[in-house]
Design a protein around this motif. Structure first.
Motif, PDB file in Angstrom:
ATOM      1  N   LYS A   2       0.792  -1.328  -0.021  1.00  0.00           N
ATOM      2  CA  LYS A   2      -0.138   0.204  -0.065  1.00  0.00           C
ATOM      3  C   LYS A   2       0.827   1.237  -0.030  1.00  0.00           C
ATOM      4  O   LYS A   2       0.296   2.234  -0.374  1.00  0.00           O
ATOM      5  CB  LYS A   2      -0.978  -0.190   1.060  1.00  0.00           C
ATOM      6  N   TRP A   3       1.904   1.221   0.447  1.00  0.00           N
ATOM      7  CA  TRP A   3       3.060   2.223   0.467  1.00  0.00           C
ATOM      8  C   TRP A   3       3.122   2.898  -1.005  1.00  0.00           C
ATOM      9  O   TRP A   3       3.102   4.248  -1.055  1.00  0.00           O
ATOM     10  CB  TRP A   3       4.433   1.763   0.736  1.00  0.00           C
ATOM     11  N   GLU A   5       0.843   3.691  -3.049  1.00  0.00           N
ATOM     12  CA  GLU A   5      -0.500   4.353  -3.152  1.00  0.00           C
ATOM     13  C   GLU A   5      -0.173   5.862  -2.666  1.00  0.00           C
ATOM     14  O   GLU A   5      -0.691   6.753  -3.186  1.00  0.00           O
ATOM     15  CB  GLU A   5      -1.679   3.960  -2.229  1.00  0.00           C
ATOM     16  N   GLN A 241       4.708  -0.780 -10.173  1.00  0.00           N
ATOM     17  CA  GLN A 241       3.918   0.082  -9.418  1.00  0.00           C
ATOM     18  C   GLN A 241       3.702   1.383  -9.896  1.00  0.00           C
ATOM     19  O   GLN A 241       3.610   2.456  -9.414  1.00  0.00           O
ATOM     20  CB  GLN A 241       4.783   0.201  -8.058  1.00  0.00           C
TER      21      GLN A 241
END
Length: 362
Positions: A2-3, A5, A241
């Protein structure tokens, strides 16, 4: 993670794990590395680390892609801000702020672990340097042997140049951007051919022209091969990512004896994996590298396939060869060197920028 995001790159220097080194069992080493900041302002920063080797180094006898490093330890970490830094002279921040990992000063890094530092608010102007200082110990620690960054270790109270320091894979920043762009490739993408700390490599120049609406993550690594990225390990995980990737592979695959058909399969695997993960791909041809004989014939044939066939599988195509070739494509001579120098990178960027603007709908 989640980092991703929240955080994305705020430097156009390359990062990643390429090789390994070992310290004596009782040794604690202190090191510093300096990153020029792309977009200035006050933001939260969090640094991303990985304990996996991304690309095969040299002949693979020391380290290879997807090698899981052993446990090692960050004893303490700190960050500071510098106005200047040289290749052989470490910059001196006015002050250093402690960096934490889940609220702790130290961090035991587990085999194969991806991890991040706790957020820290920093007000850094564009083109100032973020200085990361680490004290660390361990028997198998990842490093970037061919980094273009200024890296130093402390000996007898003095900072001396050395590549034997673990480096973050991303200088994460929470600023708002229109899109996240990755540059995925080998040493030519990393910036080898341009001076250390010059930020004169082709994708750095392109990023400056495209502007701060976007973030740019340089995932280029020396000796990197399409075969490595196609294995869908830690290296390609990072590329997934992003929102779009500019892809440039093939030279090292050719030099390592991969056939044109094998390289084509690897490039297709990378393209398909990225697109399946909703990442747009701008595919580049393989730049000239003063090849000859069978390697030159394979290079010519494979670039023809990239232009005619592989380009249909990507979201865009950029032919870099006309900007860098000397004496006609059939001779395969690299006008600015196999690793393009500053003039070659400037020529590459001039040709690429309008293609990227169209690709990004600017």
């Amino acid at each position: 993670m989640k980092w991703f995001e929240t955080y994305h790159s705020n430097t156009i220097a390359a990062g990643g794990n390429q090789s390994i080194f070992t310290l004596q069992e009782s040794e604690i080493r202190r090191g510093r590395v300096y990153y020029k900041i792309f977009a200035g302002g006050e933001f939260r920063y969090s640094l991303l680390f990985s304990n996996i080797i991304d690309s095969t180094f040299a002949d693979g006898s020391v380290s290879h892609c997807n090698l899981v490093c052993d446990e090692w330890e960050i004893v303490e970490a700190a960050v500071g801000i510098c106005d200047t830094c040289g290749e052989f002279h470490a910059g001196e921040p006015d002050s250093m702020l402690p960096l934490f990992f889940q609220g702790q000063r130290n961090k035991t890094v587990m085999p194969g672990e991806f991890f991040t530092s706790d957020p820290i608010s920093l007000n850094i102007r564009k083109d100032q340097y973020l200085c990361l200082e680490l004290s660390f110990r361990g028997q198998m620690i990842p490093c970037h042997e061919e980094t273009r960054l200024p890296v130093f270790i402390q000996e007898n109270g003095h900072w001396i140049p050395s590549k034997e320091m673990p480096l973050p894979g991303m200088i994460g920043c929470d600023r708002k951007v229109r899109g996240r762009i990755g540059f995925l490739g080998d040493s030519i993408t990393q910036g080898i051919g341009t001076p250390v700390n010059s930020y004169a490599h082709w994708n750095a120049l392109a990023a400056e022209a495209l502007g701060e609406e976007y973030s740019f993550w340089n995932l280029g690594l020396g000796f990197g091969r399409a075969q490595d990225a196609a294995s869908d390990g830690a290296w390609l995980f990072k590329a997934k990512q992003t929102d779009a990737v500019v892809l440039c592979y093939g030279v090292n695959d050719l030099l390592q004896g991969r056939s044109g058909e094998q390289i084509e399969e690897d490039l297709l695997a990378i393209i398909h994996t990225l697109r399946k993960n909703h990442v747009r791909v701008l595919l580049q041809t393989i730049p000239p590298f003063d090849l000859s004989g069978a390697e030159l014939a394979t290079w010519l044939r494979l670039n023809g396939r990239i232009r005619s066939t592989l380009s249909r599988e990507a979201d865009g195509i950029f032919d870099v060869v006309p900007a860098l070739i000397e004496g006609g494509e059939s001779q395969g001579r690299a006008r600015y060197g196999g690793h393009p120098n500053e003039d070659g990178c400037a020529a590459w960027a001039r040709a690429l920028i309008p293609v990227m603007k169209e690709f990004l709908n600017l």
